[in-house]
Scaffold this motif. Structure first.
Motif, PDB file in Angstrom:
ATOM      1  N   MET A   1      -5.563 -33.462   6.902  1.00 48.21           N
ATOM      2  CA  MET A   1      -6.517 -32.422   7.266  1.00 48.21           C
ATOM      3  C   MET A   1      -6.554 -31.362   6.162  1.00 48.21           C
ATOM      4  O   MET A   1      -5.500 -30.900   5.705  1.00 48.21           O
ATOM      5  N   LYS A   2      -7.755 -30.982   5.748  1.00 48.25           N
ATOM      6  CA  LYS A   2      -7.876 -29.982   4.706  1.00 48.25           C
ATOM      7  C   LYS A   2      -7.512 -28.604   5.246  1.00 48.25           C
ATOM      8  O   LYS A   2      -7.760 -28.283   6.406  1.00 48.25           O
ATOM      9  N   GLU A   3      -6.886 -27.836   4.364  1.00 44.57           N
ATOM     10  CA  GLU A   3      -6.532 -26.472   4.749  1.00 44.57           C
ATOM     11  C   GLU A   3      -7.807 -25.656   4.972  1.00 44.57           C
ATOM     12  O   GLU A   3      -8.741 -25.690   4.170  1.00 44.57           O
ATOM     13  N   GLU A   4      -7.848 -24.950   6.070  1.00 41.69           N
ATOM     14  CA  GLU A   4      -9.016 -24.142   6.390  1.00 41.69           C
ATOM     15  C   GLU A   4      -9.107 -22.947   5.448  1.00 41.69           C
ATOM     16  O   GLU A   4      -8.125 -22.207   5.276  1.00 41.69           O
ATOM     17  N   LEU A   5     -10.258 -22.786   4.830  1.00 43.24           N
ATOM     18  CA  LEU A   5     -10.462 -21.658   3.929  1.00 43.24           C
ATOM     19  C   LEU A   5     -10.966 -20.457   4.728  1.00 43.24           C
ATOM     20  O   LEU A   5     -11.879 -20.580   5.549  1.00 43.24           O
ATOM     21  N   LYS A   6     -10.384 -19.331   4.470  1.00 39.92           N
ATOM     22  CA  LYS A   6     -10.756 -18.121   5.182  1.00 39.92           C
ATOM     23  C   LYS A   6     -11.404 -17.133   4.219  1.00 39.92           C
ATOM     24  O   LYS A   6     -10.976 -16.988   3.084  1.00 39.92           O
ATOM     25  N   GLY A   7     -12.441 -16.486   4.694  1.00 36.83           N
ATOM     26  CA  GLY A   7     -13.101 -15.483   3.878  1.00 36.83           C
ATOM     27  C   GLY A   7     -12.257 -14.222   3.752  1.00 36.83           C
ATOM     28  O   GLY A   7     -11.404 -13.939   4.598  1.00 36.83           O
ATOM     29  N   THR A   8     -12.477 -13.481   2.680  1.00 37.81           N
ATOM     30  CA  THR A   8     -11.766 -12.220   2.458  1.00 37.81           C
ATOM     31  C   THR A   8     -12.779 -11.129   2.143  1.00 37.81           C
ATOM     32  O   THR A   8     -13.857 -11.400   1.627  1.00 37.81           O
ATOM     33  N   LEU A   9     -12.418  -9.920   2.453  1.00 36.87           N
ATOM     34  CA  LEU A   9     -13.284  -8.792   2.150  1.00 36.87           C
ATOM     35  C   LEU A   9     -13.192  -8.437   0.673  1.00 36.87           C
ATOM     36  O   LEU A   9     -12.140  -8.570   0.047  1.00 36.87           O
ATOM     37  N   HIS A  10     -14.297  -7.986   0.140  1.00 37.84           N
ATOM     38  CA  HIS A  10     -14.369  -7.547  -1.249  1.00 37.84           C
ATOM     39  C   HIS A  10     -13.457  -6.321  -1.430  1.00 37.84           C
ATOM     40  O   HIS A  10     -13.374  -5.466  -0.545  1.00 37.84           O
ATOM     41  N   PRO A  11     -12.758  -6.202  -2.571  1.00 34.95           N
ATOM     42  CA  PRO A  11     -11.882  -5.040  -2.794  1.00 34.95           C
ATOM     43  C   PRO A  11     -12.609  -3.712  -2.652  1.00 34.95           C
ATOM     44  O   PRO A  11     -12.026  -2.722  -2.195  1.00 34.95           O
ATOM     45  N   LEU A  12     -13.868  -3.680  -3.045  1.00 34.06           N
ATOM     46  CA  LEU A  12     -14.642  -2.453  -2.903  1.00 34.06           C
ATOM     47  C   LEU A  12     -14.861  -2.116  -1.434  1.00 34.06           C
ATOM     48  O   LEU A  12     -14.756  -0.950  -1.025  1.00 34.06           O
ATOM     49  N   THR A  13     -15.130  -3.130  -0.632  1.00 29.67           N
ATOM     50  CA  THR A  13     -15.266  -2.925   0.813  1.00 29.67           C
ATOM     51  C   THR A  13     -13.957  -2.435   1.411  1.00 29.67           C
ATOM     52  O   THR A  13     -13.935  -1.531   2.255  1.00 29.67           O
ATOM     53  N   LEU A  14     -12.863  -3.022   0.969  1.00 34.42           N
ATOM     54  CA  LEU A  14     -11.550  -2.625   1.486  1.00 34.42           C
ATOM     55  C   LEU A  14     -11.255  -1.158   1.201  1.00 34.42           C
ATOM     56  O   LEU A  14     -10.784  -0.422   2.079  1.00 34.42           O
ATOM     57  N   VAL A  15     -11.520  -0.722  -0.035  1.00 31.69           N
ATOM     58  CA  VAL A  15     -11.180   0.654  -0.391  1.00 31.69           C
ATOM     59  C   VAL A  15     -12.122   1.641   0.298  1.00 31.69           C
ATOM     60  O   VAL A  15     -11.700   2.746   0.682  1.00 31.69           O
ATOM     61  N   ILE A  16     -13.383   1.265   0.507  1.00 28.72           N
ATOM     62  CA  ILE A  16     -14.303   2.134   1.252  1.00 28.72           C
ATOM     63  C   ILE A  16     -13.859   2.237   2.708  1.00 28.72           C
ATOM     64  O   ILE A  16     -13.815   3.332   3.289  1.00 28.72           O
ATOM     65  N   ASN A  17     -13.507   1.089   3.302  1.00 29.05           N
ATOM     66  CA  ASN A  17     -13.041   1.104   4.694  1.00 29.05           C
ATOM     67  C   ASN A  17     -11.785   1.950   4.848  1.00 29.05           C
ATOM     68  O   ASN A  17     -11.646   2.725   5.805  1.00 29.05           O
ATOM     69  N   ASP A  18     -10.836   1.807   3.907  1.00 27.70           N
ATOM     70  CA  ASP A  18      -9.609   2.593   3.955  1.00 27.70           C
ATOM     71  C   ASP A  18      -9.912   4.085   3.827  1.00 27.70           C
ATOM     72  O   ASP A  18      -9.339   4.917   4.534  1.00 27.70           O
ATOM     73  N   SER A  19     -10.809   4.421   2.905  1.00 32.74           N
ATOM     74  CA  SER A  19     -11.145   5.829   2.662  1.00 32.74           C
ATOM     75  C   SER A  19     -11.781   6.457   3.891  1.00 32.74           C
ATOM     76  O   SER A  19     -11.430   7.572   4.294  1.00 32.74           O
ATOM     77  N   VAL A  20     -12.721   5.734   4.497  1.00 31.94           N
ATOM     78  CA  VAL A  20     -13.390   6.252   5.691  1.00 31.94           C
ATOM     79  C   VAL A  20     -12.395   6.379   6.839  1.00 31.94           C
ATOM     80  O   VAL A  20     -12.410   7.363   7.593  1.00 31.94           O
ATOM     81  N   ARG A  21     -11.503   5.395   6.966  1.00 35.87           N
ATOM     82  CA  ARG A  21     -10.496   5.455   8.025  1.00 35.87           C
ATOM     83  C   ARG A  21      -9.596   6.675   7.862  1.00 35.87           C
ATOM     84  O   ARG A  21      -9.315   7.394   8.844  1.00 35.87           O
ATOM     85  N   ILE A  22      -9.144   6.923   6.647  1.00 35.94           N
ATOM     86  CA  ILE A  22      -8.256   8.063   6.398  1.00 35.94           C
ATOM     87  C   ILE A  22      -8.962   9.375   6.700  1.00 35.94           C
ATOM     88  O   ILE A  22      -8.422  10.257   7.387  1.00 35.94           O
ATOM     89  N   LEU A  23     -10.175   9.531   6.176  1.00 31.04           N
ATOM     90  CA  LEU A  23     -10.896  10.780   6.398  1.00 31.04           C
ATOM     91  C   LEU A  23     -11.262  10.955   7.875  1.00 31.04           C
ATOM     92  O   LEU A  23     -11.255  12.072   8.394  1.00 31.04           O
ATOM     93  N   SER A  24     -11.550   9.856   8.561  1.00 34.38           N
ATOM     94  CA  SER A  24     -11.818   9.943  10.001  1.00 34.38           C
ATOM     95  C   SER A  24     -10.586  10.435  10.747  1.00 34.38           C
ATOM     96  O   SER A  24     -10.690  11.225  11.701  1.00 34.38           O
ATOM     97  N   SER A  25      -9.408   9.990  10.306  1.00 34.90           N
ATOM     98  CA  SER A  25      -8.164  10.440  10.947  1.00 34.90           C
ATOM     99  C   SER A  25      -7.908  11.922  10.696  1.00 34.90           C
ATOM    100  O   SER A  25      -7.144  12.555  11.429  1.00 34.90           O
ATOM    101  N   LEU A  26      -8.544  12.470   9.657  1.00 34.05           N
ATOM    102  CA  LEU A  26      -8.401  13.890   9.333  1.00 34.05           C
ATOM    103  C   LEU A  26      -9.512  14.727   9.969  1.00 34.05           C
ATOM    104  O   LEU A  26      -9.635  15.915   9.686  1.00 34.05           O
ATOM    105  N   GLY A  27     -10.320  14.093  10.824  1.00 36.11           N
ATOM    106  CA  GLY A  27     -11.325  14.833  11.571  1.00 36.11           C
ATOM    107  C   GLY A  27     -12.740  14.749  11.036  1.00 36.11           C
ATOM    108  O   GLY A  27     -13.627  15.462  11.521  1.00 36.11           O
ATOM    109  N   PHE A  28     -12.985  13.874  10.060  1.00 35.63           N
ATOM    110  CA  PHE A  28     -14.325  13.736   9.492  1.00 35.63           C
ATOM    111  C   PHE A  28     -15.128  12.693  10.273  1.00 35.63           C
ATOM    112  O   PHE A  28     -14.621  11.616  10.582  1.00 35.63           O
ATOM    113  N   GLU A  29     -16.372  13.015  10.532  1.00 30.98           N
ATOM    114  CA  GLU A  29     -17.297  12.103  11.212  1.00 30.98           C
ATOM    115  C   GLU A  29     -18.146  11.377  10.170  1.00 30.98           C
ATOM    116  O   GLU A  29     -18.589  11.983   9.188  1.00 30.98           O
TER     117      GLU A  29
END
Length: 230
Positions: free
Chosen positions: A1-29
């Motif tokens: 059976m072939k190993e299932e390939l899984k998609g990954t998020l683009h590094p730019l998407t990851l850093v934007i998501n992290d940035s928004v998450r952090i600022l949201s935790s600091l009270g930013f909408e």
């Protein structure tokens, strides 16, 4: 059976998501704005003079036949649009794609992503700005991170700052910031005698370079799936 390939998020998407998450935790909408803007929200309301170089064709993408329409050059118009419809106090983060008609190199592209921050209230100071930025970078890059603030000029803030982050033993300029200019507050319908605020705009691409060690930001836009393995 072939190993299932899984998609990954683009590094730019990851850093934007992290940035928004952090600022949201600091009270930013999270607030969003259009990529196709008018000159009032992109320039005039942000205190850009009529003869400012950013308004020239060699710096800004204009829509043919529609001189008032441009591709936004920064995410700062999102500040104006939010302030026009909301009353202080508030804190928002505006992530999104922006466009500049400029030469490309390892650290510059004609299209890239910014993360805009704005906080407005009755007792907002430069100390609040520094505290938010320091906590943001500690959570994004590690608790030992160092930042420095240098005087600079931007039409929409006074005083204005450039903020550098110590990365691999070298200082890297990451964002511009400052206290929101009174003209900008008034243009958006906010009483500048009662309220103050700070704003900052950072390049998500440069955050990606620091967080994931990307050598050339142009590689993030060519569609090579191997890039997602950072």
């Amino acid at each position: 059976m072939k190993e299932e390939l899984k998609g990954t998020l683009h590094p730019l998407t990851l850093v934007i998501n992290d940035s928004v998450r952090i600022l949201s935790s600091l009270g930013f909408e999270v607030a969003l704005g259009p990529e196709l803007e008018d000159q009032w929200h992109n320039f005039d309301a942000l205190n850009f003079p009529k003869d400012h170089p950013a308004r020239d064709m060699q710096d800004t993408f204009f829509i043919k036949g529609k001189p008032d329409n441009i591709l936004r050059t920064h995410t700062s118009p999102g500040q104006i649009r939010y302030m026009e419809t909301h009353k202080p106090p508030f804190a928002i983060v505006v992530p999104g794609k922006v466009f500049r008609n400029e030469a490309t190199d390892a650290h510059h592209e004609m299209q890239f992503y910014q993360i805009e921050g704005l906080m407005v209230g009755e007792n907002i100071s430069m100390a609040n700005l520094k505290g938010v930025l320091l906590e943001f970078f500690k959570q994004l890059l590690g608790s030992e991170v160092e930042i420095r603030l240098r005087p600079s000029f931007f039409p929409f803030v006074e005083p204005g700052l450039e903020v550098d982050v110590l990365h691999n033993g070298k200082w890297m300029e990451v964002l511009g910031a400052g206290m929101v200019h009174s003209n900008v507050l008034e243009n958006a319908g906010v009483d500048s005698k009662k309220y103050q605020g700070f704003a900052f705009g950072m390049g998500a691409d440069r955050l990606m370079v620091m967080k994931y060690g990307v050598p050339d930001i142009r590689a993030s836009y060519i569609g090579d799936l191997r890039f997602n393995q950072f």
